[in-house]
Design an enzyme around this catalytic site. Sequence first.
Site, PDB file in Angstrom:
ATOM      1  N   ASP A 208       5.698   4.833   5.405  1.00  0.00           N
ATOM      2  CA  ASP A 208       4.672   4.108   6.388  1.00  0.00           C
ATOM      3  C   ASP A 208       4.283   5.117   7.531  1.00  0.00           C
ATOM      4  OD1 ASP A 208       5.235   1.720   5.275  1.00  0.00           O
ATOM      5  OD2 ASP A 208       6.815   1.221   6.614  1.00  0.00           O
TER       6      ASP A 208
ATOM      7  N   GLY B 239       0.639 -11.364  -3.776  1.00  0.00           N
ATOM      8  CA  GLY B 239      -0.626 -10.823  -4.232  1.00  0.00           C
ATOM      9  C   GLY B 239      -2.022 -11.317  -3.434  1.00  0.00           C
ATOM     10  N   SER B 240      -1.749 -11.914  -2.178  1.00  0.00           N
ATOM     11  CA  SER B 240      -2.797 -12.400  -1.614  1.00  0.00           C
ATOM     12  C   SER B 240      -3.851 -11.114  -1.272  1.00  0.00           C
ATOM     13  CB  SER B 240      -2.643 -13.042  -0.249  1.00  0.00           C
ATOM     14  OG  SER B 240      -1.883 -12.245   0.923  1.00  0.00           O
TER      15      SER B 240
ATOM     16  N   GLN C 247      -2.084 -11.589   8.123  1.00  0.00           N
ATOM     17  CA  GLN C 247      -2.567 -11.251   6.889  1.00  0.00           C
ATOM     18  C   GLN C 247      -4.249 -11.728   6.795  1.00  0.00           C
ATOM     19  OE1 GLN C 247      -0.459 -13.117   3.582  1.00  0.00           O
ATOM     20  NE2 GLN C 247      -0.010 -10.999   3.377  1.00  0.00           N
TER      21      GLN C 247
ATOM     22  N   THR D  46       1.995   8.970   1.917  1.00  0.00           N
ATOM     23  CA  THR D  46       2.709  10.272   1.955  1.00  0.00           C
ATOM     24  C   THR D  46       4.187  10.044   1.794  1.00  0.00           C
ATOM     25  OG1 THR D  46       2.637  10.457   4.227  1.00  0.00           O
ATOM     26  CG2 THR D  46       0.693  11.440   3.152  1.00  0.00           C
TER      27      THR D  46
ATOM     28  N   HIS E 121       0.235  -1.943   5.700  1.00  0.00           N
ATOM     29  CA  HIS E 121       1.514  -2.622   6.468  1.00  0.00           C
ATOM     30  C   HIS E 121       1.234  -3.228   7.577  1.00  0.00           C
ATOM     31  CE1 HIS E 121       5.558  -1.404   7.660  1.00  0.00           C
ATOM     32  NE2 HIS E 121       4.909  -1.409   9.066  1.00  0.00           N
TER      33      HIS E 121
ATOM     34  N   MET F 244       6.897  -3.551  -3.104  1.00  0.00           N
ATOM     35  CA  MET F 244       8.085  -3.379  -2.471  1.00  0.00           C
ATOM     36  C   MET F 244       9.321  -2.418  -3.104  1.00  0.00           C
ATOM     37  SD  MET F 244       7.500  -5.513  -0.030  1.00  0.00           S
ATOM     38  CE  MET F 244       9.078  -5.719   0.817  1.00  0.00           C
TER      39      MET F 244
HETATM   40  C1  GRF Z   1       1.311  -7.729   3.381  1.00  0.00           C
HETATM   41  O1  GRF Z   1       1.799  -8.321   4.474  1.00  0.00           O
HETATM   42  C2  GRF Z   1       1.515  -6.291   3.147  1.00  0.00           C
HETATM   43  O2  GRF Z   1       1.085  -5.848   4.722  1.00  0.00           O
HETATM   44  C3  GRF Z   1       2.860  -5.734   2.993  1.00  0.00           C
HETATM   45  O3  GRF Z   1       3.260  -6.781   1.856  1.00  0.00           O
HETATM   46  C4  GRF Z   1       2.425  -7.983   2.148  1.00  0.00           C
HETATM   47  C5  GRF Z   1       1.987  -8.353   0.629  1.00  0.00           C
HETATM   48  O4  GRF Z   1       1.643  -9.561   0.726  1.00  0.00           O
HETATM   49  N1  GRF Z   1       2.841  -4.533   2.578  1.00  0.00           N
HETATM   50  P1  GRF Z   1       0.716 -10.071  -0.436  1.00  0.00           P
HETATM   51  O5  GRF Z   1       1.528  -9.942  -1.735  1.00  0.00           O
HETATM   52  O6  GRF Z   1      -0.610  -9.375  -0.647  1.00  0.00           O
HETATM   53  O7  GRF Z   1       0.250 -11.414  -0.266  1.00  0.00           O
END
Ligand code: GRF
Length: 228
Positions: free
Chosen positions: A149, A16-17, A175, A145, A113, A94
């Site tokens: 991706d 959840g960063s 990130q 959509t 992504h 996910m």
């Molecule tokens: C991120 O790298 C994002 O691009 C991908 O999942 C990761 C989530 O990271 N979809 P976080 O949980 O927000 O730290």
Amino acid sequence: MTSPKPRIAVLISGSGSNLQALLDAAAQGALAGEISAVISNRNDAYGLQRAAAAGLEQHVVDHRNYPDRESFDAALVAKLKELDTDIVVLAGFMRILTPTFIEPFWGRLLNIHPSLLPAFRGLHTHQRALEEQVSEHGCTVHFVTPELDAGPSIIQGVIRVTEQDTEQTLQRRTQRMEHLIYPRAVDWLSSGRLELDGNLPHLDGEQLKAPVRLHEEETENTQHASTD
Ligand code: GRF
């Protein structure tokens, strides 16, 4: 009378960063919308603790309680409607989503992504970027959509790949860019500056023929949130 702020639900599965970056942006008054709920499909997602620390409503909809993707997606939609959600932000959620989920939130559903789409859809993007010796890598915010991706891209965070880069450095640098571009895109959507017309994204009334690109070099002095 001012109109109420759009209500944003953030969907997570892990650390959840990106959620934290959005919470920090909201706290700084940099989001037109209001983060009204956090939903996770896993009850052990660390992001739920971040949500709790911010005093937010948290919900777990565990995919293992549903026999197939459609019924899980229908339960998520029901939960989002019950919470009066205007905008849905996928932040490391996910799960592959079906049209059952995507259609009700068409044009109001964003994902981030870790690649410069359309390059490297799917998983292991940093490893694949190194294997293919690309000179640029980064991340993309896009509308969701049904094709994985592949929805219209809105903004990209671009980093230059050097010979010293490893999967870990690419992940860290990417990130950091995610935490800068996602709040920006969510602000655009919640303020009404960003719209999806059919399949075409528009920013400030102009069709976005290519995503906005923010380069790492331009951001080196940018203060960013403590979002590790
Ligand atoms: C991120 O790298 C994002 O691009 C991908 O999942 C990761 C989530 O990271 N979809 P976080 O949980 O927000 O730290």
